[in-house]
Enzyme design. Structure first.
Site, PDB file in Angstrom:
ATOM      1  N   HIS A   1       0.801  -1.233   0.000  1.00 29.38           N
ATOM      2  CA  HIS A   1       0.000   0.000   0.000  1.00 29.38           C
ATOM      3  C   HIS A   1       0.835   1.285   0.000  1.00 29.38           C
ATOM      4  O   HIS A   1       0.516   2.241   0.703  1.00 29.38           O
ATOM      5  CB  HIS A   1      -0.959  -0.015   1.177  1.00 29.38           C
ATOM      6  CG  HIS A   1      -2.065  -1.025   1.061  1.00 29.38           C
ATOM      7  ND1 HIS A   1      -2.458  -1.565  -0.150  1.00 29.38           N
ATOM      8  CD2 HIS A   1      -2.866  -1.613   2.009  1.00 29.38           C
ATOM      9  CE1 HIS A   1      -3.452  -2.428   0.055  1.00 29.38           C
ATOM     10  NE2 HIS A   1      -3.711  -2.477   1.343  1.00 29.38           N
TER      11      HIS A   1
ATOM     12  N   HIS B   1      -9.903   2.322   0.672  1.00 33.62           N
ATOM     13  CA  HIS B   1      -9.802   1.167   1.568  1.00 33.62           C
ATOM     14  C   HIS B   1     -10.847   1.197   2.683  1.00 33.62           C
ATOM     15  O   HIS B   1     -10.555   0.822   3.826  1.00 33.62           O
ATOM     16  CB  HIS B   1      -8.393   1.110   2.159  1.00 33.62           C
ATOM     17  CG  HIS B   1      -7.898  -0.284   2.433  1.00 33.62           C
ATOM     18  ND1 HIS B   1      -8.192  -0.945   3.596  1.00 33.62           N
ATOM     19  CD2 HIS B   1      -7.134  -1.119   1.694  1.00 33.62           C
ATOM     20  CE1 HIS B   1      -7.603  -2.133   3.572  1.00 33.62           C
ATOM     21  NE2 HIS B   1      -6.967  -2.272   2.424  1.00 33.62           N
TER      22      HIS B   1
ATOM     23  N   GLU C   1     -11.819  -2.962  -2.958  1.00 35.05           N
ATOM     24  CA  GLU C   1     -10.688  -2.156  -3.413  1.00 35.05           C
ATOM     25  C   GLU C   1     -10.572  -2.234  -4.939  1.00 35.05           C
ATOM     26  O   GLU C   1      -9.827  -3.055  -5.472  1.00 35.05           O
ATOM     27  CB  GLU C   1      -9.392  -2.644  -2.753  1.00 35.05           C
ATOM     28  CG  GLU C   1      -9.437  -2.663  -1.235  1.00 35.05           C
ATOM     29  CD  GLU C   1      -8.323  -3.485  -0.634  1.00 35.05           C
ATOM     30  OE1 GLU C   1      -7.136  -3.167  -0.902  1.00 35.05           O
ATOM     31  OE2 GLU C   1      -8.616  -4.458   0.090  1.00 35.05           O
TER      32      GLU C   1
END
Length: 335
Positions: A103, A178, A299
């Site tokens: 991420h 997210h 996502e």
């Protein structure tokens, strides 16, 4: 060394519509901290999160950090060994998950303050646009990247997220949102929810690394076959390949009471769905419990670790190109 966060930079924007739906956005990480939808005369909190900034930066939360509600960038997902290939050259990124990157690195787009560049409040649509300039070399990524994300709440209870990005040098850009959704009226986990995904293929992950193997096998015969709809499988944590048009519904989640559903549309190549199996145990005051299987992430993004797999859609952004993607979450009353 503990990172310091400057609360004086914090801005909180609440989007609302005539139907009484409310979406709360923070300029810290672009976090969606709350989505409240009226059901049977009461407003039901539909996402996991906190009511205070201090909780988002607390050590207890950051210890097993689950990225609640945040914008993920420059890259969504894991990159094996933190290495990407741009124009035939290997680039070493900062690793923040053992020998891998996840991420966007140690301080990704989820943990910085964004500039609020526009707020619009209208009878039909209300929106907020956030901007972040990621400097050349940030977390190892080449090129200075300017990203804008717009959250729009429509009169028919649709939350649309538009992503826009440009760069001054070839780089990786693969953004997502997210938020962990829990549509239940009661404070229970999401395993009683019904999930339908219009995807015939999924992306398997390499054991130990949890990065793509490069394959895209059929969902048929697996626990990930959600085509006809089924209860949420606790270990769901895979990308599903979009082979339908962006206007078509790719996923639908229905709460345990059968009173509320949420449709997901996107033009991203894949929709990664994570059912929150490893969510840490936390109990924010006056909010739904955070913990195993307590929320589910949708996502919509590009393929994780795509540069190692030429068969995957490209995630390299170049000067004079524009990054343009969207995701929609539409909430519908069923009873």
């Amino acid at each position: 060394m503990k990172k310091e966060y400057h609360k004086e930079k914090l801005q909180t924007i609440v989007l609302s519509n005539k139907g009484g739906m409310e979406v709360t956005v923070l300029n810290f990480g672009g976090v969606i901290s709350s989505i409240k939808v009226p059901i049977k005369g009461k407003k039901v909190e539909c996402v996991l999160g906190f009511d205070t900034f201090e909780e988002y930066v607390s050590e207890a939360y950051r210890k097993e950090y689950p990225y609640l509600g945040a914008i993920i960038g420059r890259n969504a997902g894991r990159i094996k060994y933190g290495k990407v290939i741009i124009d035939g050259k290997e680039v070493q990124l900062n690793c923040n998950l053992g020998e891998n990157q996840i991420h966007g690195g140690s301080v990704g787009f989820d943990s910085v303050f964004w500039d609020v560049v526009a707020v619009n409040r209208g009878d039909d649509n209300s929106s907020v646009t956030l901007q972040y300039v990621s400097k050349d070399g940030e977390e190892g990524y080449p090129g200075e990247v300017t990203v804008r994300v717009t959250y729009t709440l429509t009169s028919d209870n649709c939350l649309r997220i538009d992503y826009h990005g440009t760069t001054d040098a070839p780089t990786i850009l693969n953004l997502t949102q997210h938020t962990y959704f829990n549509l239940n009226e009661s404070n229970t986990d999401v395993l009683n929810n019904t999930l339908q995904i219009k995807a015939d293929k999924y992306v398997p992950l390499e054991e130990g690394f949890f990065t793509p193997t490069g394959e895209r096998p059929p969902v048929a015969g697996t626990r990930l076959d959600y085509r006809k709809g089924q209860k949420v499988y606790a270990h769901t944590d895979n990308s599903f390949v979009r082979e339908i048009t962006p206007e078509e519904v790719m996923a639908t989640l229905t709460n345990g009471e059968g009173s509320l559903a949420m449709e997901v549309r996107t033009n991203h190549p894949v929709l990664h769905i994570y059912a929150g199996y490893y969510l840490p145990e936390l109990q924010p005051p006056h909010r739904k419990t955070i913990g195993q299987s307590r929320g589910i992430c949708f996502e919509a993004q590009g393929y994780a670790d795509a540069t190692k797999h030429p068969q995957f859609d490209n995630v390299v952004l170049r000067p004079k190109e524009e990054y343009n993607f969207f995701t929609e979450f539409k909430f519908m009353h069923l009873s």
